[in-house]
Design a protein around this motif. Structure first.
Motif, PDB file in Angstrom:
ATOM      1  N   GLY A  48       0.739  -1.093  -0.171  1.00  0.00           N
ATOM      2  CA  GLY A  48      -0.186  -0.743  -0.093  1.00  0.00           C
ATOM      3  C   GLY A  48       0.848   1.472  -0.028  1.00  0.00           C
ATOM      4  O   GLY A  48       1.629   1.186  -1.008  1.00  0.00           O
ATOM      5  N   SER A  49       1.163   1.847   1.115  1.00  0.00           N
ATOM      6  CA  SER A  49       1.166   3.543   0.563  1.00  0.00           C
ATOM      7  C   SER A  49       3.115   3.361   1.585  1.00  0.00           C
ATOM      8  O   SER A  49       3.587   4.555   0.914  1.00  0.00           O
ATOM      9  N   GLY A  50       3.242   1.895   1.932  1.00  0.00           N
ATOM     10  CA  GLY A  50       5.197   1.498   2.058  1.00  0.00           C
ATOM     11  C   GLY A  50       5.203   1.796   3.830  1.00  0.00           C
ATOM     12  O   GLY A  50       5.996   1.883   4.233  1.00  0.00           O
ATOM     13  N   SER A  51       4.387   1.895   4.437  1.00  0.00           N
ATOM     14  CA  SER A  51       4.136   2.125   6.107  1.00  0.00           C
ATOM     15  C   SER A  51       4.318   0.555   6.646  1.00  0.00           C
ATOM     16  O   SER A  51       4.896   0.572   7.753  1.00  0.00           O
ATOM     17  N   SER A  52       4.031  -0.459   6.139  1.00  0.00           N
ATOM     18  CA  SER A  52       4.423  -1.519   6.223  1.00  0.00           C
ATOM     19  C   SER A  52       4.989  -2.089   4.583  1.00  0.00           C
ATOM     20  O   SER A  52       4.896  -1.767   3.392  1.00  0.00           O
ATOM     21  N   ALA A  53       5.181  -3.283   4.912  1.00  0.00           N
ATOM     22  CA  ALA A  53       6.059  -4.452   4.144  1.00  0.00           C
ATOM     23  C   ALA A  53       6.042  -5.781   4.300  1.00  0.00           C
ATOM     24  O   ALA A  53       6.216  -5.607   5.706  1.00  0.00           O
ATOM     25  N   GLN A  54       6.178  -6.926   3.241  1.00  0.00           N
ATOM     26  CA  GLN A  54       6.072  -8.436   3.491  1.00  0.00           C
ATOM     27  C   GLN A  54       7.312  -8.422   2.365  1.00  0.00           C
ATOM     28  O   GLN A  54       7.864  -7.929   1.535  1.00  0.00           O
ATOM     29  N   LEU A  55       7.408  -9.789   2.429  1.00  0.00           N
ATOM     30  CA  LEU A  55       9.020 -10.094   2.114  1.00  0.00           C
ATOM     31  C   LEU A  55       8.915 -10.928   0.501  1.00  0.00           C
ATOM     32  O   LEU A  55       7.583 -11.462   0.471  1.00  0.00           O
ATOM     33  N   ASN A  56       9.220 -10.301  -0.094  1.00  0.00           N
ATOM     34  CA  ASN A  56       9.916 -10.509  -1.391  1.00  0.00           C
ATOM     35  C   ASN A  56      11.066 -11.792  -1.189  1.00  0.00           C
ATOM     36  O   ASN A  56      11.731 -10.770  -1.297  1.00  0.00           O
ATOM     37  N   ILE A  57      11.159 -12.415  -1.767  1.00  0.00           N
ATOM     38  CA  ILE A  57      12.482 -13.422  -2.781  1.00  0.00           C
ATOM     39  C   ILE A  57      12.160 -13.494  -4.191  1.00  0.00           C
ATOM     40  O   ILE A  57      11.828 -13.992  -4.534  1.00  0.00           O
ATOM     41  N   TYR A  58      13.638 -12.900  -5.055  1.00  0.00           N
ATOM     42  CA  TYR A  58      14.023 -13.124  -6.126  1.00  0.00           C
ATOM     43  C   TYR A  58      14.440 -13.796  -6.613  1.00  0.00           C
ATOM     44  O   TYR A  58      15.597 -13.639  -5.821  1.00  0.00           O
ATOM     45  N   ASN A  92      12.138 -15.897 -10.976  1.00  0.00           N
ATOM     46  CA  ASN A  92      11.539 -16.571 -10.572  1.00  0.00           C
ATOM     47  C   ASN A  92      11.042 -15.242  -8.940  1.00  0.00           C
ATOM     48  O   ASN A  92      12.319 -14.726  -8.997  1.00  0.00           O
ATOM     49  N   ARG A  93       9.434 -15.182  -8.540  1.00  0.00           N
ATOM     50  CA  ARG A  93       9.470 -14.446  -7.141  1.00  0.00           C
ATOM     51  C   ARG A  93       9.192 -15.153  -7.047  1.00  0.00           C
ATOM     52  O   ARG A  93       7.061 -16.192  -6.729  1.00  0.00           O
ATOM     53  N   TYR A  94       9.191 -15.117  -5.636  1.00  0.00           N
ATOM     54  CA  TYR A  94       8.481 -16.357  -3.955  1.00  0.00           C
ATOM     55  C   TYR A  94       8.040 -14.881  -3.070  1.00  0.00           C
ATOM     56  O   TYR A  94       8.645 -13.928  -2.705  1.00  0.00           O
ATOM     57  N   ILE A  95       6.343 -14.699  -3.289  1.00  0.00           N
ATOM     58  CA  ILE A  95       6.636 -13.298  -2.462  1.00  0.00           C
ATOM     59  C   ILE A  95       5.456 -13.759  -1.322  1.00  0.00           C
ATOM     60  O   ILE A  95       4.608 -12.753  -1.111  1.00  0.00           O
ATOM     61  N   ASP A  96       5.458 -15.301  -1.056  1.00  0.00           N
ATOM     62  CA  ASP A  96       4.451 -15.127   0.275  1.00  0.00           C
ATOM     63  C   ASP A  96       4.705 -16.362   1.028  1.00  0.00           C
ATOM     64  O   ASP A  96       5.532 -17.954  -0.191  1.00  0.00           O
ATOM     65  N   GLY A  97       4.398 -16.727   2.053  1.00  0.00           N
ATOM     66  CA  GLY A  97       4.208 -18.662   2.491  1.00  0.00           C
ATOM     67  C   GLY A  97       4.067 -19.294   1.212  1.00  0.00           C
ATOM     68  O   GLY A  97       4.270 -20.826   1.933  1.00  0.00           O
ATOM     69  N   ASN A  98       3.135 -19.274   0.383  1.00  0.00           N
ATOM     70  CA  ASN A  98       3.398 -20.660  -0.572  1.00  0.00           C
ATOM     71  C   ASN A  98       4.807 -20.948  -1.560  1.00  0.00           C
ATOM     72  O   ASN A  98       5.025 -21.659  -1.889  1.00  0.00           O
ATOM     73  N   GLY A  99       5.282 -20.344  -1.328  1.00  0.00           N
ATOM     74  CA  GLY A  99       6.785 -19.901  -1.874  1.00  0.00           C
ATOM     75  C   GLY A  99       8.119 -19.832  -1.612  1.00  0.00           C
ATOM     76  O   GLY A  99       8.935 -20.343  -1.714  1.00  0.00           O
ATOM     77  N   TYR A 100       7.694 -19.551   0.078  1.00  0.00           N
ATOM     78  CA  TYR A 100       8.712 -19.788   1.159  1.00  0.00           C
ATOM     79  C   TYR A 100       8.347 -20.203   1.923  1.00  0.00           C
ATOM     80  O   TYR A 100       7.380 -19.580   2.891  1.00  0.00           O
ATOM     81  N   ARG A 112       3.819 -23.016  11.886  1.00  0.00           N
ATOM     82  CA  ARG A 112       4.014 -22.804  13.310  1.00  0.00           C
ATOM     83  C   ARG A 112       5.134 -21.359  13.350  1.00  0.00           C
ATOM     84  O   ARG A 112       4.933 -20.382  14.177  1.00  0.00           O
ATOM     85  N   TYR A 113       5.990 -20.458  12.451  1.00  0.00           N
ATOM     86  CA  TYR A 113       6.555 -19.229  12.247  1.00  0.00           C
ATOM     87  C   TYR A 113       6.085 -18.351  11.220  1.00  0.00           C
ATOM     88  O   TYR A 113       5.640 -19.004   9.894  1.00  0.00           O
ATOM     89  N   ARG A 114       5.622 -17.660  11.290  1.00  0.00           N
ATOM     90  CA  ARG A 114       5.082 -16.502  10.152  1.00  0.00           C
ATOM     91  C   ARG A 114       6.815 -15.672   9.687  1.00  0.00           C
ATOM     92  O   ARG A 114       7.286 -14.912  10.829  1.00  0.00           O
ATOM     93  N   LEU A 115       6.721 -15.225   8.455  1.00  0.00           N
ATOM     94  CA  LEU A 115       8.273 -14.650   8.068  1.00  0.00           C
ATOM     95  C   LEU A 115       7.820 -12.710   8.479  1.00  0.00           C
ATOM     96  O   LEU A 115       6.688 -12.674   7.236  1.00  0.00           O
ATOM     97  N   SER A 116       8.028 -12.461   9.226  1.00  0.00           N
ATOM     98  CA  SER A 116       7.418 -10.582   8.870  1.00  0.00           C
ATOM     99  C   SER A 116       8.569  -9.050   8.475  1.00  0.00           C
ATOM    100  O   SER A 116       9.459  -9.851   9.586  1.00  0.00           O
ATOM    101  N   VAL A 117       8.304  -8.766   7.577  1.00  0.00           N
ATOM    102  CA  VAL A 117       8.982  -7.836   7.903  1.00  0.00           C
ATOM    103  C   VAL A 117       8.631  -6.362   8.564  1.00  0.00           C
ATOM    104  O   VAL A 117       7.519  -5.576   9.159  1.00  0.00           O
TER     105      VAL A 117
END
Length: 188
Positions: A48-58, A92-100, A112-117
């Motif tokens: 969104g506005s950039g105040s939060s972020a998520q993990l992407n792996i390229y 390849n791009r991995y953008i959520d828990g389905n990819g990593y 049991r764990y979430r990867l959070s930025v």
């Protein structure tokens, strides 16, 4: 009555063998295989506005054209160029828990764990945060080396690396953020 005995025998065998334990089943079902770490970049991607972020792996799979470029340092800014062309077979791009997911040693911790930025005034960090049991430790996985906005490179902390999920002899597309053994508890 015979059907009940069969069901009871199967359940008893499953409990006795540990097959009902999802941790054991996940840990032994999949293994890992090495990847070329230089072909990957981990990114705090704005939401969104950039105040939060998520993990992407390229991942750069071939040299046909660049999938991303980086500029600056501490933090490095990533230009995800793969968003500007059909990257099939090139990136390849991995953008959520389905990819990593998270894996420590033989234990697949994806459920049991979430990867959070986590962004702060001083840095951008990638944390592994427990989802089921808050008494479990959180782990610092990577950091940017400074605060920033946009697509920011996350640099793995010592001991962490990327690995690919493997099923038998078959290498799968899923990535693990991996460490051989759990680090000492770290606060975010």
């Amino acid at each position: 009555m015979a059907r009940f005995r069969i069901v009871a025998a199967v359940l008893t065998a499953a409990v006795a063998s540990g097959l009902t334990s999802p941790v054991r089943a996940q840990g032994s079902l999949f293994t890992t295989s090495e990847v070329d770490q230089t072909k990957f970049v981990m990114v705090a991607a704005p939401i969104g506005s950039g105040s939060s972020a998520q993990l992407n792996i390229y991942e750069q799979r071939t040299n046909a054209r660049p999938c991303f470029e980086m500029s600056g340092s501490a933090p490095a800014v990533v230009n995800p160029m793969l968003a500007t062309f059909d990257f099939t077979g090139i990136c390849n791009r991995y953008i959520d828990g389905n990819g990593y997911s998270l894996r420590i040693g033989g234990d697949d911790l994806g459920t049991r764990y979430r990867l959070s930025v986590i962004k702060s005034a001083n840095d951008v960090q990638l944390m592994a945060v427990p989802t089921r049991d808050p008494s479990q430790p959180s782990y610092l996985i990577a950091k940017a080396g400074g605060a920033g906005n946009g697509f920011i490179q996350l640099v793995l902390e010592p001991g962490w690396r990327l690995m690919r999920r493997q099923y038998g002899k078959r290498t799968l597309g899923h990535l693990y953020v991996y460490r051989d053994a759990a680090p000492a508890e770290e606060a975010p």
